[in-house]
Scaffold this motif. Structure first.
Motif, mmCIF file in Angstrom:
data_model
loop_
_atom_site.group_PDB
_atom_site.id
_atom_site.type_symbol
_atom_site.label_atom_id
_atom_site.label_comp_id
_atom_site.label_asym_id
_atom_site.label_seq_id
_atom_site.Cartn_x
_atom_site.Cartn_y
_atom_site.Cartn_z
ATOM 1 N N VAL A 170 0.911 41.005 20.351
ATOM 2 C CA VAL A 170 -0.115 41.000 19.307
ATOM 3 C C VAL A 170 0.223 42.025 18.228
ATOM 4 O O VAL A 170 0.151 41.744 17.022
ATOM 5 C CB VAL A 170 -1.506 41.290 19.920
ATOM 6 N N GLU A 171 0.615 43.243 18.657
ATOM 7 C CA GLU A 171 0.957 44.269 17.675
ATOM 8 C C GLU A 171 2.234 43.894 16.918
ATOM 9 O O GLU A 171 2.350 44.135 15.712
ATOM 10 C CB GLU A 171 1.137 45.626 18.349
ATOM 11 N N MET A 172 3.171 43.277 17.622
ATOM 12 C CA MET A 172 4.425 42.868 16.975
ATOM 13 C C MET A 172 4.169 41.861 15.866
ATOM 14 O O MET A 172 4.755 41.953 14.781
ATOM 15 C CB MET A 172 5.370 42.251 18.022
ATOM 16 N N GLN A 173 3.274 40.907 16.132
ATOM 17 C CA GLN A 173 2.956 39.912 15.111
ATOM 18 C C GLN A 173 2.366 40.577 13.864
ATOM 19 O O GLN A 173 2.772 40.285 12.734
ATOM 20 C CB GLN A 173 1.946 38.898 15.679
ATOM 21 N N ALA A 174 1.405 41.471 14.085
ATOM 22 C CA ALA A 174 0.738 42.116 12.954
ATOM 23 C C ALA A 174 1.689 43.009 12.166
ATOM 24 O O ALA A 174 1.738 42.962 10.928
ATOM 25 C CB ALA A 174 -0.448 42.931 13.460
ATOM 26 N N ARG A 175 2.467 43.837 12.867
ATOM 27 C CA ARG A 175 3.372 44.755 12.183
ATOM 28 C C ARG A 175 4.499 44.006 11.478
ATOM 29 O O ARG A 175 4.927 44.381 10.390
ATOM 30 C CB ARG A 175 3.956 45.761 13.186
ATOM 31 N N SER A 176 4.999 42.934 12.098
ATOM 32 C CA SER A 176 6.091 42.176 11.483
ATOM 33 C C SER A 176 5.646 41.516 10.196
ATOM 34 O O SER A 176 6.379 41.503 9.195
ATOM 35 C CB SER A 176 6.611 41.110 12.461
ATOM 36 N N ARG A 177 4.423 40.964 10.199
ATOM 37 C CA ARG A 177 3.903 40.358 8.972
ATOM 38 C C ARG A 177 3.762 41.416 7.878
ATOM 39 O O ARG A 177 3.993 41.142 6.696
ATOM 40 C CB ARG A 177 2.534 39.714 9.240
ATOM 41 N N ARG A 178 3.379 42.628 8.281
ATOM 42 C CA ARG A 178 3.138 43.689 7.306
ATOM 43 C C ARG A 178 4.439 44.279 6.770
ATOM 44 O O ARG A 178 4.588 44.537 5.585
ATOM 45 C CB ARG A 178 2.291 44.789 7.955
ATOM 46 N N HIS A 179 5.406 44.512 7.666
ATOM 47 C CA HIS A 179 6.630 45.214 7.270
ATOM 48 C C HIS A 179 7.758 44.284 6.833
ATOM 49 O O HIS A 179 8.611 44.682 6.041
ATOM 50 C CB HIS A 179 7.131 46.080 8.420
ATOM 51 N N HIS A 180 7.789 43.058 7.392
ATOM 52 C CA HIS A 180 8.940 42.187 7.125
ATOM 53 C C HIS A 180 8.605 40.953 6.291
ATOM 54 O O HIS A 180 9.510 40.198 5.934
ATOM 55 C CB HIS A 180 9.580 41.757 8.447
ATOM 56 N N SER A 181 7.343 40.728 6.040
ATOM 57 C CA SER A 181 6.916 39.663 5.137
ATOM 58 C C SER A 181 7.568 38.322 5.496
ATOM 59 O O SER A 181 7.385 37.814 6.592
ATOM 60 C CB SER A 181 7.252 40.072 3.696
ATOM 61 N N GLY A 182 8.349 37.764 4.578
ATOM 62 C CA GLY A 182 8.943 36.453 4.795
ATOM 63 C C GLY A 182 9.958 36.398 5.916
ATOM 64 O O GLY A 182 10.281 35.309 6.411
ATOM 65 N N LEU A 183 10.504 37.552 6.310
ATOM 66 C CA LEU A 183 11.486 37.584 7.398
ATOM 67 C C LEU A 183 10.836 37.766 8.768
ATOM 68 O O LEU A 183 11.537 37.874 9.778
ATOM 69 C CB LEU A 183 12.482 38.726 7.175
ATOM 70 N N ALA A 184 9.515 37.811 8.817
ATOM 71 C CA ALA A 184 8.812 38.153 10.052
ATOM 72 C C ALA A 184 9.199 37.247 11.215
ATOM 73 O O ALA A 184 9.535 37.726 12.310
ATOM 74 C CB ALA A 184 7.302 38.108 9.828
ATOM 75 N N ASP A 185 9.180 35.933 10.991
ATOM 76 C CA ASP A 185 9.476 35.004 12.092
ATOM 77 C C ASP A 185 10.900 35.186 12.607
ATOM 78 O O ASP A 185 11.140 35.173 13.818
ATOM 79 C CB ASP A 185 9.273 33.561 11.628
ATOM 80 N N ALA A 186 11.839 35.355 11.688
ATOM 81 C CA ALA A 186 13.238 35.542 12.095
ATOM 82 C C ALA A 186 13.412 36.854 12.853
ATOM 83 O O ALA A 186 14.153 36.921 13.839
ATOM 84 C CB ALA A 186 14.147 35.516 10.872
ATOM 85 N N MET A 187 12.706 37.901 12.422
ATOM 86 C CA MET A 187 12.810 39.195 13.081
ATOM 87 C C MET A 187 12.212 39.147 14.480
ATOM 88 O O MET A 187 12.762 39.703 15.433
ATOM 89 C CB MET A 187 12.107 40.265 12.249
ATOM 90 N N ILE A 188 11.076 38.474 14.609
ATOM 91 C CA ILE A 188 10.440 38.348 15.928
ATOM 92 C C ILE A 188 11.332 37.544 16.863
ATOM 93 O O ILE A 188 11.511 37.896 18.038
ATOM 94 C CB ILE A 188 9.051 37.687 15.786
ATOM 95 N N HIS A 189 11.894 36.452 16.351
ATOM 96 C CA HIS A 189 12.794 35.620 17.159
ATOM 97 C C HIS A 189 13.975 36.437 17.654
ATOM 98 O O HIS A 189 14.386 36.341 18.817
ATOM 99 C CB HIS A 189 13.277 34.431 16.328
ATOM 100 N N GLN A 190 14.523 37.255 16.779
ATOM 101 C CA GLN A 190 15.661 38.091 17.158
ATOM 102 C C GLN A 190 15.266 39.104 18.226
ATOM 103 O O GLN A 190 16.007 39.319 19.203
ATOM 104 C CB GLN A 190 16.185 38.829 15.931
ATOM 105 N N ALA A 191 14.094 39.720 18.092
ATOM 106 C CA ALA A 191 13.636 40.716 19.065
ATOM 107 C C ALA A 191 13.426 40.085 20.436
ATOM 108 O O ALA A 191 13.817 40.649 21.467
ATOM 109 C CB ALA A 191 12.348 41.369 18.574
ATOM 110 N N VAL A 192 12.809 38.908 20.454
ATOM 111 C CA VAL A 192 12.575 38.208 21.725
ATOM 112 C C VAL A 192 13.899 37.801 22.355
ATOM 113 O O VAL A 192 14.093 37.910 23.572
ATOM 114 C CB VAL A 192 11.681 36.976 21.491
#
Length: 205
Positions: A77-99
């Protein structure tokens, strides 16, 4: 149509390359510290209400599986919120990479638990130590996209995992403290590292 497909594929490839070269800020200190609290609370509850963990390994490990699921949900939950805030359009790609970086260690931990429980239940005492070692490998796998000091957390889990294995080898007994204390300290250490590395406390909007 082929040109469109190629253009979309190129965009996806570019986004993936940008994500790979960007420091991931989705992991926050708040959730990480909270998971340490979950580990400590689980250990305390098992200490008072589970008289003989070695005699009830299913109850013991189900308790820790529930704690792991709750911790994963909090981090997600925190990862989703922070990624949207810090990575904007790259959020999904960054989350995918982390997972992608941490998933192999998690799957290995689940499969080890199932295999040992089904085929060698007398060896379940090694599982807490092995889980900590697997967490350390997951942390080390994520170093390239996280602050380099996060490797200290991986080193802690690596050492604690082997220490737990050595301690448990004498009695082959399960103890809530060999899970609770290492994970409480390890997650608190990770939270501290992330806090000072990111320079924020999740208070920004």
């Amino acid at each position: 149509m082929r040109d469109l497909d190629k253009a979309l594929a190129d965009i996806i490839a570019i986004r993936s390359q940008l994500a790979a070269g960007t420091a991931f800020r989705g992991y926050g200190p708040a959730a990480m510290a909270a998971t340490g609290g979950v580990a400590l609370l689980t250990a305390v509850l098992q200490y008072f209400w589970l008289d003989d963990p070695s005699g009830h390994p299913l109850t013991f490990f189900c308790g820790w599986a529930a704690a792991a699921l709750l911790s994963a949900l909090m981090i997600w939950v925190e990862m989703q919120a922070r990624s949207r805030r810090h990575h904007s359009g790259l959020a999904d790609a960054m989350i995918h990479q982390a997972v992608e970086q941490s998933l192999p260690a998690g799957i290995a931990g689940i499969l080890l638990a199932v295999m040992l429980g089904k085929f060698a239940p007398e060896t379940l005492w090694i599982l807490p130590g092995l889980w900590q070692i697997l967490v350390s490998l997951g942390v080390f796998a994520s170093v390239r996209s996280l602050p380099r000091t996060i490797a200290l957390g991986g080193a802690f889990y690596f050492l604690s995992g082997f220490s737990v294995l050595i301690l448990a080898s004498h009695s082959h007994a399960l103890s809530p403290w060999t899970m609770g204390l290492p994970f409480a300290f390890g997650q608190s250490l990770m939270a501290t590292i992330l806090y000072f590395a990111s320079g924020d406390d999740d208070a920004e909007t």
